[in-house]
Design a protein around this motif. Structure first.
Motif, PDB file in Angstrom:
ATOM      1  N   GLY A  82       0.603  -0.955  -0.200  1.00 51.38           N
ATOM      2  CA  GLY A  82       0.028  -0.465  -0.444  1.00 51.38           C
ATOM      3  C   GLY A  82       1.089   1.071   0.076  1.00 51.38           C
ATOM      4  N   ILE A  83       1.833   1.443   1.136  1.00 52.35           N
ATOM      5  CA  ILE A  83       2.790   2.058   1.057  1.00 52.35           C
ATOM      6  C   ILE A  83       3.338   2.484  -0.283  1.00 52.35           C
ATOM      7  CG2 ILE A  83       4.977   3.601   1.966  1.00 52.35           C
ATOM      8  CD1 ILE A  83       2.987   3.647   3.341  1.00 52.35           C
ATOM      9  N   PHE A  84       3.951   1.675  -1.122  1.00 49.69           N
ATOM     10  CA  PHE A  84       4.573   1.839  -2.182  1.00 49.69           C
ATOM     11  C   PHE A  84       3.473   2.550  -3.631  1.00 49.69           C
ATOM     12  CE2 PHE A  84       7.428  -2.071  -1.376  1.00 49.69           C
ATOM     13  CZ  PHE A  84       8.345  -1.663  -0.920  1.00 49.69           C
ATOM     14  N   ALA A  85       2.568   2.054  -3.143  1.00 49.88           N
ATOM     15  CA  ALA A  85       1.329   1.870  -4.095  1.00 49.88           C
ATOM     16  C   ALA A  85       0.801   3.567  -4.423  1.00 49.88           C
ATOM     17  CB  ALA A  85       0.109   1.251  -4.224  1.00 49.88           C
ATOM     18  N   GLN A  86       0.907   3.733  -3.413  1.00 47.59           N
ATOM     19  CA  GLN A  86       0.227   5.648  -2.648  1.00 47.59           C
ATOM     20  C   GLN A  86       1.210   6.893  -2.906  1.00 47.59           C
ATOM     21  OE1 GLN A  86       0.959   7.051   1.831  1.00 47.59           O
ATOM     22  NE2 GLN A  86      -1.328   7.574   0.872  1.00 47.59           N
ATOM     23  N   THR A  87       2.648   6.050  -2.551  1.00 45.19           N
ATOM     24  CA  THR A  87       3.996   6.982  -3.435  1.00 45.19           C
ATOM     25  C   THR A  87       4.054   6.796  -4.778  1.00 45.19           C
ATOM     26  OG1 THR A  87       5.234   6.400  -1.384  1.00 45.19           O
ATOM     27  CG2 THR A  87       7.002   6.535  -3.313  1.00 45.19           C
ATOM     28  N   VAL A  88       3.487   6.052  -5.618  1.00 49.14           N
ATOM     29  CA  VAL A  88       3.660   6.461  -6.905  1.00 49.14           C
ATOM     30  C   VAL A  88       2.701   6.726  -7.751  1.00 49.14           C
ATOM     31  CG1 VAL A  88       4.917   4.184  -7.609  1.00 49.14           C
ATOM     32  CG2 VAL A  88       2.684   3.571  -7.775  1.00 49.14           C
ATOM     33  N   THR A  89       1.397   7.039  -6.999  1.00 49.35           N
ATOM     34  CA  THR A  89       0.181   8.007  -7.472  1.00 49.35           C
ATOM     35  C   THR A  89       0.668   9.081  -7.027  1.00 49.35           C
ATOM     36  OG1 THR A  89      -1.292   6.718  -4.550  1.00 49.35           O
ATOM     37  CG2 THR A  89      -1.105   5.848  -7.531  1.00 49.35           C
ATOM     38  N   LEU A 168       1.306   2.054 -12.747  1.00 49.26           N
ATOM     39  CA  LEU A 168       0.420   2.649 -12.456  1.00 49.26           C
ATOM     40  C   LEU A 168       0.356   3.869 -12.122  1.00 49.26           C
ATOM     41  CD1 LEU A 168      -2.896   2.338 -10.808  1.00 49.26           C
ATOM     42  CD2 LEU A 168      -0.910   2.191  -8.530  1.00 49.26           C
ATOM     43  N   GLY A 169       1.776   3.922 -11.522  1.00 47.50           N
ATOM     44  CA  GLY A 169       2.084   5.608 -11.365  1.00 47.50           C
ATOM     45  C   GLY A 169       2.443   6.381 -13.218  1.00 47.50           C
ATOM     46  N   TYR A 170       3.033   5.689 -13.561  1.00 43.89           N
ATOM     47  CA  TYR A 170       2.748   6.408 -15.043  1.00 43.89           C
ATOM     48  C   TYR A 170       1.214   6.302 -15.870  1.00 43.89           C
ATOM     49  CZ  TYR A 170       3.949   7.041 -20.467  1.00 43.89           C
ATOM     50  OH  TYR A 170       4.459   7.643 -20.884  1.00 43.89           O
ATOM     51  N   ALA A 171       0.446   5.888 -15.047  1.00 40.49           N
ATOM     52  CA  ALA A 171      -1.204   6.101 -15.780  1.00 40.49           C
ATOM     53  C   ALA A 171      -1.421   7.249 -14.758  1.00 40.49           C
ATOM     54  CB  ALA A 171      -2.229   4.866 -15.534  1.00 40.49           C
ATOM     55  N   PHE A 172      -1.179   7.014 -13.618  1.00 38.92           N
ATOM     56  CA  PHE A 172      -1.800   8.007 -12.846  1.00 38.92           C
ATOM     57  C   PHE A 172      -0.843   9.580 -13.003  1.00 38.92           C
ATOM     58  CE2 PHE A 172      -4.308   6.776  -8.711  1.00 38.92           C
ATOM     59  CZ  PHE A 172      -4.985   6.161  -9.816  1.00 38.92           C
ATOM     60  N   TRP A 216     -21.273  -1.407   1.527  1.00 40.90           N
ATOM     61  CA  TRP A 216     -20.951  -0.664   0.107  1.00 40.90           C
ATOM     62  C   TRP A 216     -19.461  -0.193   0.136  1.00 40.90           C
ATOM     63  CZ3 TRP A 216     -19.818   4.643   0.000  1.00 40.90           C
ATOM     64  CH2 TRP A 216     -19.399   5.369   1.684  1.00 40.90           C
ATOM     65  N   LEU A 217     -18.924   0.444   1.419  1.00 41.89           N
ATOM     66  CA  LEU A 217     -17.195   0.060   0.746  1.00 41.89           C
ATOM     67  C   LEU A 217     -16.697  -0.178   0.392  1.00 41.89           C
ATOM     68  CD1 LEU A 217     -16.660   3.994   1.360  1.00 41.89           C
ATOM     69  CD2 LEU A 217     -15.815   3.106   3.872  1.00 41.89           C
ATOM     70  N   GLN A 218     -16.508  -1.717   1.165  1.00 41.28           N
ATOM     71  CA  GLN A 218     -16.123  -2.373   0.679  1.00 41.28           C
ATOM     72  C   GLN A 218     -16.577  -2.708  -0.791  1.00 41.28           C
ATOM     73  OE1 GLN A 218     -16.813  -6.307   2.895  1.00 41.28           O
ATOM     74  NE2 GLN A 218     -15.681  -7.147   1.350  1.00 41.28           N
ATOM     75  N   HIS A 219     -17.493  -2.445  -1.221  1.00 39.25           N
ATOM     76  CA  HIS A 219     -17.807  -2.287  -2.901  1.00 39.25           C
ATOM     77  C   HIS A 219     -17.159  -1.304  -3.570  1.00 39.25           C
ATOM     78  CE1 HIS A 219     -19.837  -4.498  -6.494  1.00 39.25           C
ATOM     79  NE2 HIS A 219     -20.096  -2.695  -6.858  1.00 39.25           N
ATOM     80  N   VAL A 220     -17.013  -0.653  -2.922  1.00 39.84           N
ATOM     81  CA  VAL A 220     -16.247   0.699  -3.864  1.00 39.84           C
ATOM     82  C   VAL A 220     -14.896   0.438  -3.756  1.00 39.84           C
ATOM     83  CG1 VAL A 220     -15.460   2.798  -3.220  1.00 39.84           C
ATOM     84  CG2 VAL A 220     -17.501   1.764  -3.209  1.00 39.84           C
ATOM     85  N   ALA A 221     -14.590  -0.360  -2.404  1.00 42.90           N
ATOM     86  CA  ALA A 221     -13.069  -0.262  -2.337  1.00 42.90           C
ATOM     87  C   ALA A 221     -12.210  -1.219  -3.077  1.00 42.90           C
ATOM     88  CB  ALA A 221     -12.497  -1.057  -0.805  1.00 42.90           C
ATOM     89  N   ASP A 222     -12.985  -2.526  -3.213  1.00 41.22           N
ATOM     90  CA  ASP A 222     -12.769  -3.771  -3.767  1.00 41.22           C
ATOM     91  C   ASP A 222     -12.060  -3.277  -5.216  1.00 41.22           C
ATOM     92  OD1 ASP A 222     -12.599  -5.124  -1.434  1.00 41.22           O
ATOM     93  OD2 ASP A 222     -14.553  -6.633  -1.809  1.00 41.22           O
ATOM     94  N   TRP A 223     -13.357  -2.344  -6.268  1.00 42.00           N
ATOM     95  CA  TRP A 223     -13.311  -1.780  -7.214  1.00 42.00           C
ATOM     96  C   TRP A 223     -12.621  -1.107  -7.645  1.00 42.00           C
ATOM     97  CZ3 TRP A 223     -14.945  -4.898 -11.656  1.00 42.00           C
ATOM     98  CH2 TRP A 223     -15.796  -5.827 -11.556  1.00 42.00           C
ATOM     99  N   ASN A 224     -11.734  -0.995  -6.595  1.00 41.95           N
ATOM    100  CA  ASN A 224     -11.221   0.699  -6.779  1.00 41.95           C
ATOM    101  C   ASN A 224      -9.553  -0.071  -7.592  1.00 41.95           C
ATOM    102  OD1 ASN A 224      -9.235   2.523  -6.914  1.00 41.95           O
ATOM    103  ND2 ASN A 224      -9.405   3.225  -4.732  1.00 41.95           N
ATOM    104  N   PRO A 225      -9.479   1.054  -8.364  1.00 48.60           N
ATOM    105  CA  PRO A 225      -7.993   0.087  -9.444  1.00 48.60           C
ATOM    106  C   PRO A 225      -6.641   0.620  -8.883  1.00 48.60           C
ATOM    107  CG  PRO A 225      -9.731   1.795 -11.021  1.00 48.60           C
ATOM    108  CD  PRO A 225     -10.382   2.022  -9.349  1.00 48.60           C
ATOM    109  N   PHE A 226      -6.849   1.441  -7.367  1.00 47.11           N
ATOM    110  CA  PHE A 226      -5.468   1.283  -6.691  1.00 47.11           C
ATOM    111  C   PHE A 226      -5.928  -0.410  -5.650  1.00 47.11           C
ATOM    112  CE2 PHE A 226      -3.888   2.491  -2.652  1.00 47.11           C
ATOM    113  CZ  PHE A 226      -2.638   3.141  -2.855  1.00 47.11           C
TER     114      PHE A 226
END
Length: 281
Positions: A82-89, A168-172, A216-226
Protein backbone atom coordinates in the motif's frame (compact mmCIF):
# COMPACT_ATOMS: atom_id res chain seq x y z
CA UNK A 1 30.86 25.38 -70.54
CA UNK A 2 27.65 24.74 -68.61
CA UNK A 3 27.68 25.25 -64.89
CA UNK A 4 27.31 22.08 -62.89
CA UNK A 5 25.45 22.37 -59.65
CA UNK A 6 25.96 19.65 -57.05
CA UNK A 7 22.69 18.41 -55.59
CA UNK A 8 22.46 18.84 -51.85
CA UNK A 9 21.23 15.60 -50.25
CA UNK A 10 18.05 16.07 -48.30
CA UNK A 11 17.25 13.69 -45.44
CA UNK A 12 13.79 12.19 -45.82
CA UNK A 13 11.38 13.14 -43.03
CA UNK A 14 11.33 10.69 -40.15
CA UNK A 15 8.33 8.47 -39.63
CA UNK A 16 5.82 10.23 -37.30
CA UNK A 17 6.16 7.51 -34.68
CA UNK A 18 9.98 7.67 -34.79
CA UNK A 19 9.89 11.47 -34.53
CA UNK A 20 7.45 11.31 -31.62
CA UNK A 21 9.67 8.87 -29.72
CA UNK A 22 12.78 10.91 -30.44
CA UNK A 23 11.16 14.18 -29.37
CA UNK A 24 9.71 12.59 -26.24
CA UNK A 25 13.14 11.34 -25.18
CA UNK A 26 14.63 14.80 -25.73
CA UNK A 27 11.96 16.39 -23.51
CA UNK A 28 12.42 13.64 -20.92
CA UNK A 29 16.17 14.32 -20.86
CA UNK A 30 15.50 18.03 -20.42
CA UNK A 31 13.26 17.37 -17.43
CA UNK A 32 15.68 14.90 -15.84
CA UNK A 33 18.51 17.43 -16.11
CA UNK A 34 16.24 20.01 -14.50
CA UNK A 35 15.40 17.62 -11.67
CA UNK A 36 19.09 16.86 -11.07
CA UNK A 37 19.72 20.58 -10.62
CA UNK A 38 16.96 20.82 -8.01
CA UNK A 39 17.78 17.94 -5.60
CA UNK A 40 15.23 19.25 -3.09
CA UNK A 41 12.49 17.91 -5.38
CA UNK A 42 13.83 14.36 -5.00
CA UNK A 43 14.62 14.71 -1.28
CA UNK A 44 11.19 16.03 -0.33
CA UNK A 45 9.62 13.37 -2.51
CA UNK A 46 11.37 10.74 -0.39
CA UNK A 47 10.55 12.16 3.03
CA UNK A 48 6.78 11.66 2.93
CA UNK A 49 6.71 7.94 2.04
CA UNK A 50 9.45 7.21 4.57
CA UNK A 51 7.39 8.98 7.25
CA UNK A 52 4.34 6.90 6.29
CA UNK A 53 6.37 3.68 6.61
CA UNK A 54 7.65 4.59 10.06
CA UNK A 55 4.34 5.97 11.36
CA UNK A 56 2.12 3.14 10.15
CA UNK A 57 4.64 0.43 11.07
CA UNK A 58 5.41 1.53 14.61
CA UNK A 59 2.41 3.63 15.64
CA UNK A 60 -0.47 1.61 14.18
CA UNK A 61 1.22 -1.75 13.62
CA UNK A 62 0.18 -3.34 16.91
CA UNK A 63 -3.47 -2.31 16.66
CA UNK A 64 -4.27 -3.56 13.14
CA UNK A 65 -5.85 -6.99 12.85
CA UNK A 66 -4.63 -8.76 9.71
CA UNK A 67 -5.53 -12.41 9.20
CA UNK A 68 -6.67 -12.76 12.80
CA UNK A 69 -3.48 -11.41 14.35
CA UNK A 70 -2.24 -8.02 15.55
CA UNK A 71 1.42 -8.97 15.17
CA UNK A 72 3.22 -5.80 14.01
CA UNK A 73 5.48 -7.79 11.68
CA UNK A 74 2.44 -9.18 9.85
CA UNK A 75 0.93 -5.73 9.43
CA UNK A 76 4.29 -4.40 8.24
CA UNK A 77 4.31 -6.87 5.35
CA UNK A 78 0.64 -6.16 4.66
CA UNK A 79 1.32 -2.41 4.68
CA UNK A 80 4.26 -2.07 2.31
CA UNK A 81 2.41 -2.79 -0.93
CA UNK A 82 0.00 0.00 0.00
CA UNK A 83 2.81 2.42 0.80
CA UNK A 84 4.55 1.64 -2.49
CA UNK A 85 1.31 2.19 -4.42
CA UNK A 86 0.54 5.41 -2.57
CA UNK A 87 4.04 6.71 -3.32
CA UNK A 88 3.77 6.17 -7.08
CA UNK A 89 0.30 7.70 -7.27
CA UNK A 90 1.23 10.80 -5.26
CA UNK A 91 3.73 11.62 -8.02
CA UNK A 92 0.64 12.77 -9.92
CA UNK A 93 0.64 16.09 -8.07
CA UNK A 94 4.23 16.79 -9.07
CA UNK A 95 3.54 16.00 -12.71
CA UNK A 96 0.56 18.34 -12.79
CA UNK A 97 2.42 21.14 -11.04
CA UNK A 98 5.40 20.81 -13.41
CA UNK A 99 3.25 21.05 -16.52
CA UNK A 100 1.24 23.94 -15.07
CA UNK A 101 4.53 25.73 -14.29
CA UNK A 102 5.74 25.25 -17.88
CA UNK A 103 2.43 26.64 -19.14
CA UNK A 104 2.60 29.59 -16.74
CA UNK A 105 6.15 30.50 -17.82
CA UNK A 106 5.31 30.27 -21.52
CA UNK A 107 7.64 27.33 -22.09
CA UNK A 108 4.88 25.36 -23.81
CA UNK A 109 4.53 28.17 -26.37
CA UNK A 110 8.24 27.91 -27.14
CA UNK A 111 7.96 24.16 -27.65
CA UNK A 112 4.96 24.77 -29.91
CA UNK A 113 7.11 26.89 -32.22
CA UNK A 114 9.53 24.01 -32.77
CA UNK A 115 9.08 21.27 -35.41
CA UNK A 116 8.27 18.54 -32.94
CA UNK A 117 5.47 16.10 -32.23
CA UNK A 118 2.71 17.75 -30.19
CA UNK A 119 2.30 14.89 -27.72
CA UNK A 120 6.06 14.69 -27.11
CA UNK A 121 6.02 17.48 -24.52
CA UNK A 122 3.60 15.59 -22.30
CA UNK A 123 5.08 12.15 -22.96
CA UNK A 124 8.58 13.40 -22.16
CA UNK A 125 7.36 14.95 -18.93
CA UNK A 126 5.60 11.76 -17.81
CA UNK A 127 8.64 9.63 -18.68
CA UNK A 128 10.89 11.87 -16.60
CA UNK A 129 8.43 11.62 -13.70
CA UNK A 130 8.48 7.84 -14.10
CA UNK A 131 12.28 7.80 -13.68
CA UNK A 132 12.01 9.93 -10.54
CA UNK A 133 9.26 7.66 -9.20
CA UNK A 134 11.41 4.57 -9.83
CA UNK A 135 14.25 6.15 -7.84
CA UNK A 136 11.87 6.97 -4.98
CA UNK A 137 10.48 3.42 -4.91
CA UNK A 138 14.02 1.99 -4.90
CA UNK A 139 15.02 4.06 -1.87
CA UNK A 140 11.70 3.27 -0.16
CA UNK A 141 12.24 -0.47 -0.69
CA UNK A 142 15.58 -0.21 1.10
CA UNK A 143 13.91 1.59 4.02
CA UNK A 144 11.18 -1.07 4.09
CA UNK A 145 13.79 -3.83 4.32
CA UNK A 146 15.43 -1.99 7.21
CA UNK A 147 12.15 -1.88 9.20
CA UNK A 148 11.50 -5.58 8.67
CA UNK A 149 9.59 -5.95 5.39
CA UNK A 150 10.38 -9.14 3.48
CA UNK A 151 9.27 -10.83 0.25
CA UNK A 152 8.64 -14.56 0.00
CA UNK A 153 8.55 -15.21 -3.73
CA UNK A 154 10.97 -15.38 -6.67
CA UNK A 155 12.98 -12.45 -7.97
CA UNK A 156 10.89 -12.43 -11.15
CA UNK A 157 7.63 -12.07 -9.21
CA UNK A 158 9.07 -9.29 -7.09
CA UNK A 159 10.24 -7.41 -10.18
CA UNK A 160 6.81 -7.94 -11.77
CA UNK A 161 5.21 -6.34 -8.70
CA UNK A 162 7.43 -3.28 -8.99
CA UNK A 163 6.65 -3.11 -12.72
CA UNK A 164 2.93 -3.00 -11.92
CA UNK A 165 3.57 -0.22 -9.41
CA UNK A 166 5.49 1.87 -11.95
CA UNK A 167 2.81 1.25 -14.57
CA UNK A 168 0.16 2.51 -12.14
CA UNK A 169 2.29 5.54 -11.34
CA UNK A 170 2.82 6.26 -15.04
CA UNK A 171 -0.92 5.96 -15.67
CA UNK A 172 -1.73 8.40 -12.87
CA UNK A 173 0.82 10.95 -14.11
CA UNK A 174 -1.38 11.34 -17.19
CA UNK A 175 -4.22 12.28 -14.87
CA UNK A 176 -1.86 14.85 -13.36
CA UNK A 177 -0.92 16.09 -16.83
CA UNK A 178 -4.56 16.72 -17.66
CA UNK A 179 -5.04 18.58 -14.37
CA UNK A 180 -1.91 20.66 -14.98
CA UNK A 181 -3.20 21.71 -18.39
CA UNK A 182 -6.63 22.57 -17.00
CA UNK A 183 -5.60 25.04 -14.28
CA UNK A 184 -3.83 28.39 -14.37
CA UNK A 185 -1.15 28.08 -11.68
CA UNK A 186 1.20 25.38 -10.32
CA UNK A 187 -0.34 25.86 -6.86
CA UNK A 188 -3.79 25.02 -8.20
CA UNK A 189 -2.35 21.97 -9.98
CA UNK A 190 -0.79 20.72 -6.75
CA UNK A 191 -4.06 21.13 -4.84
CA UNK A 192 -6.12 19.62 -7.64
CA UNK A 193 -3.70 16.73 -7.94
CA UNK A 194 -3.96 15.82 -4.25
CA UNK A 195 -7.65 16.32 -3.44
CA UNK A 196 -8.89 13.29 -5.37
CA UNK A 197 -5.89 11.12 -4.42
CA UNK A 198 -6.81 10.94 -0.74
CA UNK A 199 -10.15 9.14 -1.24
CA UNK A 200 -8.62 6.94 -3.95
CA UNK A 201 -5.79 5.78 -1.69
CA UNK A 202 -7.65 5.59 1.62
CA UNK A 203 -10.93 4.05 0.39
CA UNK A 204 -8.96 0.98 -0.56
CA UNK A 205 -7.25 -2.06 0.91
CA UNK A 206 -3.91 -0.27 1.17
CA UNK A 207 -3.86 0.25 4.94
CA UNK A 208 -6.72 -1.88 6.29
CA UNK A 209 -8.50 -5.08 5.32
CA UNK A 210 -11.42 -3.93 3.16
CA UNK A 211 -13.58 -6.80 4.50
CA UNK A 212 -13.90 -4.84 7.75
CA UNK A 213 -15.55 -1.91 5.98
CA UNK A 214 -19.30 -1.44 5.65
CA UNK A 215 -20.64 -3.46 2.66
CA UNK A 216 -21.11 -0.54 0.25
CA UNK A 217 -17.71 0.90 1.11
CA UNK A 218 -16.07 -2.49 0.74
CA UNK A 219 -17.58 -2.78 -2.74
CA UNK A 220 -16.07 0.59 -3.69
CA UNK A 221 -12.69 -0.37 -2.23
CA UNK A 222 -12.59 -3.77 -3.93
CA UNK A 223 -13.27 -2.25 -7.37
CA UNK A 224 -10.84 0.62 -6.85
CA UNK A 225 -7.98 0.42 -9.43
CA UNK A 226 -5.60 1.37 -6.64
CA UNK A 227 -6.75 -1.63 -4.57
CA UNK A 228 -6.19 -4.00 -7.50
CA UNK A 229 -2.53 -2.98 -7.80
CA UNK A 230 -2.01 -3.20 -4.05
CA UNK A 231 -3.51 -6.68 -3.90
CA UNK A 232 -1.52 -7.76 -6.97
CA UNK A 233 1.71 -6.62 -5.33
CA UNK A 234 0.90 -8.47 -2.12
CA UNK A 235 0.32 -11.62 -4.14
CA UNK A 236 3.56 -11.20 -6.09
CA UNK A 237 5.55 -10.29 -2.96
CA UNK A 238 4.08 -13.22 -1.03
CA UNK A 239 2.83 -10.85 1.67
CA UNK A 240 -0.43 -11.16 3.65
CA UNK A 241 -3.47 -9.96 1.71
CA UNK A 242 -7.06 -9.01 2.42
CA UNK A 243 -9.73 -11.53 3.35
CA UNK A 244 -11.25 -13.46 0.40
CA UNK A 245 -13.63 -11.40 -1.73
CA UNK A 246 -15.92 -12.26 -4.64
CA UNK A 247 -15.03 -9.02 -6.48
CA UNK A 248 -13.27 -9.82 -9.77
CA UNK A 249 -10.33 -7.42 -9.19
CA UNK A 250 -9.59 -9.12 -5.87
CA UNK A 251 -9.81 -12.61 -7.39
CA UNK A 252 -7.59 -11.70 -10.38
CA UNK A 253 -5.60 -8.72 -9.07
CA UNK A 254 -2.67 -8.93 -11.49
CA UNK A 255 -4.87 -8.88 -14.58
CA UNK A 256 -7.12 -6.23 -13.03
CA UNK A 257 -4.11 -4.03 -12.28
CA UNK A 258 -2.82 -4.32 -15.85
CA UNK A 259 -6.23 -3.61 -17.40
CA UNK A 260 -6.95 -0.65 -15.12
CA UNK A 261 -3.55 0.97 -15.71
CA UNK A 262 -3.62 0.54 -19.49
CA UNK A 263 -7.15 1.96 -19.67
CA UNK A 264 -6.16 4.97 -17.55
CA UNK A 265 -3.17 5.66 -19.85
CA UNK A 266 -5.27 5.35 -23.01
CA UNK A 267 -8.10 7.55 -21.73
CA UNK A 268 -6.16 10.28 -19.98
CA UNK A 269 -3.32 10.48 -22.50
CA UNK A 270 -5.91 11.08 -25.21
CA UNK A 271 -7.64 13.75 -23.13
CA UNK A 272 -4.37 15.39 -22.08
CA UNK A 273 -2.96 15.59 -25.62
CA UNK A 274 -6.27 17.00 -26.87
CA UNK A 275 -6.24 19.58 -24.07
CA UNK A 276 -2.62 20.44 -24.86
CA UNK A 277 -3.41 21.04 -28.52
CA UNK A 278 -6.35 23.29 -27.68
CA UNK A 279 -4.34 25.16 -25.03
CA UNK A 280 -1.43 25.68 -27.39
CA UNK A 281 -3.59 26.66 -30.33
Amino acid sequence: MSAVTDAVPVNPPAHPVVQSVRDSLVIAKRNLIRMSRIPEMVIFGLIQPIMFVVLFSYVFGGSMNIGGTTDPSVYREFLMAGIFAQTVTFATAGAGAGIADDMHKGLIDRFRSLPMARGAVLTGRTLADLVQTALTVFVLAIVALLVGWRTHTSVGEVLAAFALLLLLGYAFTWVGALIGLSVRTPEAATSGGLIWLFPVTFISNAFVDSSRMTPWLQHVADWNPFSATVQACRKLFGNPGVSPSDAWPMVHPVWASLIYSVLIVLIFRTLAVRKYRSAAA
